[in-house]
Structures are given as C-alpha cells and as structure tokens.
Scaffold this motif. Structure first.
Motif, PDB file in Angstrom:
ATOM      1  N   LEU A  39       0.864  -1.181   0.000  1.00 32.82           N
ATOM      2  CA  LEU A  39       0.000   0.000   0.000  1.00 32.82           C
ATOM      3  C   LEU A  39       0.897   1.226   0.000  1.00 32.82           C
ATOM      4  CD1 LEU A  39      -2.821  -0.850   2.595  1.00 32.82           C
ATOM      5  CD2 LEU A  39      -2.979  -0.858   0.096  1.00 32.82           C
ATOM      6  N   THR A  40       0.447   2.272  -0.683  1.00 36.05           N
ATOM      7  CA  THR A  40       1.183   3.539  -0.700  1.00 36.05           C
ATOM      8  C   THR A  40       0.243   4.652  -0.268  1.00 36.05           C
ATOM      9  OG1 THR A  40       0.683   3.900  -3.058  1.00 36.05           O
ATOM     10  CG2 THR A  40       2.768   2.806  -2.528  1.00 36.05           C
ATOM     11  N   SER A  41       0.837   5.707   0.286  1.00 27.38           N
ATOM     12  CA  SER A  41       0.018   6.854   0.702  1.00 27.38           C
ATOM     13  C   SER A  41      -0.142   7.803  -0.480  1.00 27.38           C
ATOM     14  CB  SER A  41       0.679   7.580   1.873  1.00 27.38           C
ATOM     15  OG  SER A  41       1.931   8.106   1.482  1.00 27.38           O
ATOM     16  N   ARG A  42      -1.266   8.496  -0.520  1.00 24.56           N
ATOM     17  CA  ARG A  42      -1.468   9.509  -1.561  1.00 24.56           C
ATOM     18  C   ARG A  42      -0.664  10.740  -1.176  1.00 24.56           C
ATOM     19  NH1 ARG A  42      -4.830   8.893  -5.457  1.00 24.56           N
ATOM     20  NH2 ARG A  42      -5.409  11.083  -5.622  1.00 24.56           N
ATOM     21  N   PRO A  43       0.113  11.272  -2.121  1.00 25.21           N
ATOM     22  CA  PRO A  43       1.005  12.390  -1.792  1.00 25.21           C
ATOM     23  C   PRO A  43       0.271  13.705  -1.576  1.00 25.21           C
ATOM     24  CG  PRO A  43       1.217  11.782  -4.108  1.00 25.21           C
ATOM     25  CD  PRO A  43       0.268  10.805  -3.485  1.00 25.21           C
ATOM     26  N   GLU A  44       0.955  14.609  -0.903  1.00 28.60           N
ATOM     27  CA  GLU A  44       0.424  15.953  -0.688  1.00 28.60           C
ATOM     28  C   GLU A  44       0.087  16.577  -2.036  1.00 28.60           C
ATOM     29  OE1 GLU A  44      -0.412  17.523   2.161  1.00 28.60           O
ATOM     30  OE2 GLU A  44       0.108  15.620   3.115  1.00 28.60           O
ATOM     31  N   GLN A  74       6.184   2.066 -12.891  1.00 30.36           N
ATOM     32  CA  GLN A  74       7.564   2.490 -13.115  1.00 30.36           C
ATOM     33  C   GLN A  74       7.722   3.960 -12.733  1.00 30.36           C
ATOM     34  OE1 GLN A  74       8.982   1.989 -17.123  1.00 30.36           O
ATOM     35  NE2 GLN A  74      11.068   2.508 -16.561  1.00 30.36           N
ATOM     36  N   GLU A  75       6.802   4.809 -13.172  1.00 31.74           N
ATOM     37  CA  GLU A  75       6.880   6.242 -12.877  1.00 31.74           C
ATOM     38  C   GLU A  75       6.692   6.541 -11.388  1.00 31.74           C
ATOM     39  OE1 GLU A  75       4.936   7.739 -17.130  1.00 31.74           O
ATOM     40  OE2 GLU A  75       3.870   8.114 -15.268  1.00 31.74           O
ATOM     41  N   GLU A  76       5.733   5.867 -10.781  1.00 29.20           N
ATOM     42  CA  GLU A  76       5.312   6.193  -9.417  1.00 29.20           C
ATOM     43  C   GLU A  76       6.198   5.572  -8.342  1.00 29.20           C
ATOM     44  OE1 GLU A  76       1.270   5.182  -7.001  1.00 29.20           O
ATOM     45  OE2 GLU A  76       0.988   5.948  -9.033  1.00 29.20           O
ATOM     46  N   ILE A  77       6.540   4.282  -8.518  1.00 35.59           N
ATOM     47  CA  ILE A  77       7.275   3.597  -7.449  1.00 35.59           C
ATOM     48  C   ILE A  77       8.573   2.940  -7.922  1.00 35.59           C
ATOM     49  CG2 ILE A  77       5.214   3.279  -6.031  1.00 35.59           C
ATOM     50  CD1 ILE A  77       5.185   0.330  -6.893  1.00 35.59           C
ATOM     51  N   GLY A  78       8.931   3.108  -9.205  1.00 34.20           N
ATOM     52  CA  GLY A  78      10.233   2.690  -9.693  1.00 34.20           C
ATOM     53  C   GLY A  78      10.438   1.215  -9.930  1.00 34.20           C
ATOM     54  N   VAL A  79       9.372   0.437 -10.129  1.00 28.62           N
ATOM     55  CA  VAL A  79       9.547  -0.989 -10.380  1.00 28.62           C
ATOM     56  C   VAL A  79       9.053  -1.359 -11.775  1.00 28.62           C
ATOM     57  CG1 VAL A  79       9.424  -1.643  -7.939  1.00 28.62           C
ATOM     58  CG2 VAL A  79       7.340  -1.652  -9.307  1.00 28.62           C
ATOM     59  N   GLY A 111      13.476  -4.262  -9.404  1.00 29.51           N
ATOM     60  CA  GLY A 111      13.763  -2.896  -8.998  1.00 29.51           C
ATOM     61  C   GLY A 111      13.485  -2.709  -7.520  1.00 29.51           C
ATOM     62  N   THR A 112      14.008  -1.631  -7.007  1.00 28.64           N
ATOM     63  CA  THR A 112      13.823  -1.276  -5.605  1.00 28.64           C
ATOM     64  C   THR A 112      12.757  -0.202  -5.519  1.00 28.64           C
ATOM     65  OG1 THR A 112      16.160  -1.740  -5.211  1.00 28.64           O
ATOM     66  CG2 THR A 112      15.018  -0.416  -3.555  1.00 28.64           C
ATOM     67  N   LEU A 113      11.883  -0.326  -4.540  1.00 32.58           N
ATOM     68  CA  LEU A 113      10.828   0.678  -4.385  1.00 32.58           C
ATOM     69  C   LEU A 113      11.431   2.070  -4.207  1.00 32.58           C
ATOM     70  CD1 LEU A 113       8.337  -1.161  -2.020  1.00 32.58           C
ATOM     71  CD2 LEU A 113       8.067  -0.718  -4.462  1.00 32.58           C
ATOM     72  N   GLN A 114      10.979   2.995  -5.019  1.00 34.55           N
ATOM     73  CA  GLN A 114      11.395   4.396  -4.950  1.00 34.55           C
ATOM     74  C   GLN A 114      10.117   5.229  -5.046  1.00 34.55           C
ATOM     75  OE1 GLN A 114      14.027   4.967  -8.272  1.00 34.55           O
ATOM     76  NE2 GLN A 114      15.192   3.148  -7.792  1.00 34.55           N
ATOM     77  N   MET A 115       9.813   5.952  -4.019  1.00 28.68           N
ATOM     78  CA  MET A 115       8.580   6.726  -3.994  1.00 28.68           C
ATOM     79  C   MET A 115       8.811   8.075  -4.695  1.00 28.68           C
ATOM     80  SD  MET A 115       6.466   4.664  -2.462  1.00 28.68           S
ATOM     81  CE  MET A 115       7.322   3.261  -3.170  1.00 28.68           C
ATOM     82  N   GLU A 117       6.847  10.247  -5.957  1.00 32.25           N
ATOM     83  CA  GLU A 117       5.903  11.347  -5.727  1.00 32.25           C
ATOM     84  C   GLU A 117       5.889  11.803  -4.274  1.00 32.25           C
ATOM     85  OE1 GLU A 117       2.155   9.967  -7.256  1.00 32.25           O
ATOM     86  OE2 GLU A 117       2.798  10.195  -9.337  1.00 32.25           O
ATOM     87  N   GLY A 118       6.865  11.363  -3.498  1.00 31.30           N
ATOM     88  CA  GLY A 118       6.932  11.777  -2.102  1.00 31.30           C
ATOM     89  C   GLY A 118       5.992  11.009  -1.187  1.00 31.30           C
ATOM     90  N   GLN A 119       5.394   9.939  -1.704  1.00 34.49           N
ATOM     91  CA  GLN A 119       4.500   9.138  -0.881  1.00 34.49           C
ATOM     92  C   GLN A 119       5.315   8.198   0.013  1.00 34.49           C
ATOM     93  OE1 GLN A 119       5.451   8.589  -4.015  1.00 34.49           O
ATOM     94  NE2 GLN A 119       4.358   6.911  -4.976  1.00 34.49           N
ATOM     95  N   THR A 120       4.645   7.510   0.899  1.00 32.63           N
ATOM     96  CA  THR A 120       5.284   6.486   1.717  1.00 32.63           C
ATOM     97  C   THR A 120       4.656   5.147   1.362  1.00 32.63           C
ATOM     98  OG1 THR A 120       3.739   6.930   3.511  1.00 32.63           O
ATOM     99  CG2 THR A 120       5.847   8.047   3.628  1.00 32.63           C
ATOM    100  N   PHE A 121       5.297   4.060   1.805  1.00 35.20           N
ATOM    101  CA  PHE A 121       4.752   2.741   1.490  1.00 35.20           C
ATOM    102  C   PHE A 121       4.777   1.860   2.721  1.00 35.20           C
ATOM    103  CE2 PHE A 121       9.267   2.047   0.759  1.00 35.20           C
ATOM    104  CZ  PHE A 121       9.477   0.751   1.218  1.00 35.20           C
ATOM    105  N   SER A 122       3.960   0.820   2.662  1.00 30.81           N
ATOM    106  CA  SER A 122       3.913  -0.150   3.747  1.00 30.81           C
ATOM    107  C   SER A 122       3.531  -1.512   3.169  1.00 30.81           C
ATOM    108  CB  SER A 122       2.866   0.279   4.786  1.00 30.81           C
ATOM    109  OG  SER A 122       2.803  -0.653   5.842  1.00 30.81           O
ATOM    110  N   TRP A 123       4.274  -2.544   3.563  1.00 32.11           N
ATOM    111  CA  TRP A 123       3.892  -3.910   3.232  1.00 32.11           C
ATOM    112  C   TRP A 123       2.893  -4.356   4.283  1.00 32.11           C
ATOM    113  CZ3 TRP A 123       4.701  -5.965  -1.305  1.00 32.11           C
ATOM    114  CH2 TRP A 123       5.752  -5.478  -2.082  1.00 32.11           C
ATOM    115  N   GLU A 124       1.731  -4.759   3.856  1.00 37.93           N
ATOM    116  CA  GLU A 124       0.619  -5.050   4.755  1.00 37.93           C
ATOM    117  C   GLU A 124       0.095  -6.462   4.558  1.00 37.93           C
ATOM    118  OE1 GLU A 124      -0.876  -3.055   7.095  1.00 37.93           O
ATOM    119  OE2 GLU A 124       0.587  -1.472   6.760  1.00 37.93           O
TER     120      GLU A 124
END
Length: 150
Positions: A39-44, A74-79, A111-115, A117-124
C-alpha cells in the motif's frame, strides 16, 4: 446482478450538468511471496492526500490497463512488473471524479521501491495497520479477506 457503484462522501456536491465521464484507472496489487501486499500513501497536493491505496494511475489515450499499470508503477514507485493478472473492477463515485478501478494482481517485479511522488509505502496483510484507507481500496480488502476464507 451487477456490482453497485461505491458512492464516496455522498453528502458532498457532485458536478452538475451532463453525465460525468468515467476515468479509467489501472491499480496494482503487488503481492510478495509471503502474501504481504503493498500500500502507498497519496502524496500531498492530491485529492485524499495521506490516504492509503494500492499504487496505479489513469489510463492514457490508447493504453490498455496492463500498459498503463506498467507505466504508472515504473513512474510512481520505480519498479518494472512481470505478468499482470487482471482481477476485478469497481466503479467508484468520488465527489471529484467518477472512476472505474481496474485491479490487477502482480506477483513478480524487479527494482527497488522508490517513492517518486513523495508518498510512503507499507507492506501489509489483513487486517491492515495503516489508516486512513482510501474508500475505493476498501472493497479490495474485503475481496482479499474472502479469498483467504476459502
């Protein structure tokens, strides 16, 4: 029987006039070998900033759901994702847009997760710990729970 439209914040005013166009969105459930999902957070600056969701984005003209999902992740989280399993769809009526969410399961990526858009992520896993969860994401959690119950 068709699946009902999920109306979000029904007390808020919708745009009036001709019928609102449907915005198609590709959504990826990245599922790790241990069953955890991303899951990722929606950015500001975006509607529902800070809410948690599965990553993805709008289809561009001429794109299939799979093409859009590959580009967006690919654009959003780099994978770079492997095979895409189309899973379910849900029509969600938000005050700002009428959105058709195309949910796809993805079990392989590189690939490695890269946020980006400044969002955060969590494996849930269920039940999810992060909150608040975007309303359009809630049915997915119910569907996953139903699959686990089988």
């Amino acid at each position: 029987m068709s699946d009902p439209v999920l109306v979000v914040d029904g007390d808020l005013r919708r745009s009036e006039g001709p019928a609102r166009p449907i915005v198609d969105v590709a959504v990826g459930l990245l599922i790790a070998p241990n069953g955890d999902f991303l899951l990722t957070s929606r950015p500001e600056g975006k509607v529902y900033a800070g809410y948690w969701e599965f990553p993805g984005g709008k289809l561009e003209a001429g794109e299939s759901v799979e093409m859009a999902l590959r580009r967006e992740l690919q654009e959003e989280i780099g994978v770079h994702i492997g095979p895409v399993q189309a899973w379910k769809e849900k029509l969600v009526d938000y005050p700002h847009a009428l959105v058709r969410l195309h949910f796809c399961k993805v079990y392989e990526w590189t690939g490695t997760l890269q946020m980006h858009e400044g969002q955060t992520f969590s494996w849930e896993r269920l039940p999810v710990r992060c909150a608040p969860v975007l309303p359009g994401t809630l049915p997915v959690l119910d569907w996953l729970a139903a699959e686990q119950a089988v």
